[in-house]
Design an enzyme around this catalytic site. Structure first.
Site, PDB file in Angstrom:
ATOM      1  N   SER A 161       0.840  -1.196   0.000  1.00 48.22           N
ATOM      2  CA  SER A 161       0.000   0.000   0.000  1.00 48.22           C
ATOM      3  C   SER A 161       0.873   1.244   0.000  1.00 48.22           C
ATOM      4  CB  SER A 161      -0.898   0.005   1.240  1.00 48.22           C
ATOM      5  OG  SER A 161      -1.762   1.111   1.230  1.00 48.22           O
ATOM      6  N   ASP A 162       0.331   2.313  -0.572  1.00 48.55           N
ATOM      7  CA  ASP A 162       1.014   3.594  -0.541  1.00 48.55           C
ATOM      8  C   ASP A 162      -0.036   4.701  -0.552  1.00 48.55           C
ATOM      9  OD1 ASP A 162       3.631   4.962  -0.548  1.00 48.55           O
ATOM     10  OD2 ASP A 162       2.844   5.869  -2.373  1.00 48.55           O
ATOM     11  N   THR A 163       0.338   5.851  -0.008  1.00 46.88           N
ATOM     12  CA  THR A 163      -0.564   6.997   0.046  1.00 46.88           C
ATOM     13  C   THR A 163       0.144   8.221  -0.512  1.00 46.88           C
ATOM     14  OG1 THR A 163      -1.670   6.082   1.990  1.00 46.88           O
ATOM     15  CG2 THR A 163      -1.967   8.443   1.583  1.00 46.88           C
ATOM     16  N   GLY A 175      -3.310   3.614  -2.737  1.00 46.59           N
ATOM     17  CA  GLY A 175      -3.341   2.448  -3.611  1.00 46.59           C
ATOM     18  C   GLY A 175      -3.030   1.204  -2.810  1.00 46.59           C
TER      19      GLY A 175
END
Length: 183
Positions: free
Chosen positions: A67-69, A103
């Protein structure tokens, strides 16, 4: 089926504990700087996939979550490297609505599932003192866009449209639905 969170984020680990699935943390060492795409939705998925794919090589029989923000206002706003950069970001966000993209990529047996959550966040007008006081807490320095909605940055938020937990770093409700399909 083992679930592995490919992240070293303490916030993501905390959020994963809210889900009804046991999991293990195995931090990814994926180099996010290799992703230069300036489209925030594309970039956030590429980074999440890079993290998940790297760890999935080590654990091919598990469900691996990457995950990444990304915070976006006119451009991608990463993690500030200095107090001046944090001040600039917070000043730009003051009184404005920006977009946070998170994501998530899940890999199980080499098969990838991915999704993006988009949340609009509106800040109050911020005074120079509010910005300076917040920077002194050092909270902005490990967070995209120079603020944490789950910590001191919460005082800046006038409203949000979308998933609060996605802004923190992991869209729990959607992730729960996707994991239910895979387990």
């Amino acid at each position: 089926m083992t679930i592995i969170l490919a992240s070293q984020s303490p916030r993501r680990k905390e959020l994963m504990n809210m889900l009804p699935y046991p999991f293990t943390v195995y931090p990814s060492t994926f180099d996010e700087s290799t992703i230069t795409d300036q489209n925030p939705e594309t970039a956030v998925l590429k980074i999440a996939e890079g993290k998940a794919a790297e760890v999935a090589k080590e654990f091919p029989d598990s469900i691996v979550i990457g995950s990444d923000t990304i915070v976006f206002y006119e451009q991608i706003l990463g993690k500030p490297k200095s107090a001046e950069e944090a001040r600039d970001m917070l000043s730009r966000l003051s009184g404005k609505t920006h977009t946070v993209y998170t994501g998530v990529v899940l890999i199980k047996n080499g098969v990838k599932t991915s999704f993006t959550e988009r949340t609009d966040v509106t800040f109050w007008e911020l005074s120079e003192k509010e910005i300076s006081d917040y920077i002194e807490t050092t909270d902005p320095f490990d967070k995209a866009g120079a603020y944490g909605i789950q910590s001191g940055g919460a005082l800046f938020v006038k409203s949000i449209t979308g998933d609060y937990y996605a802004v923190v770093g992991l869209p729990l409700s959607r992730l729960n639905k996707e994991l239910a399909l895979l387990t």
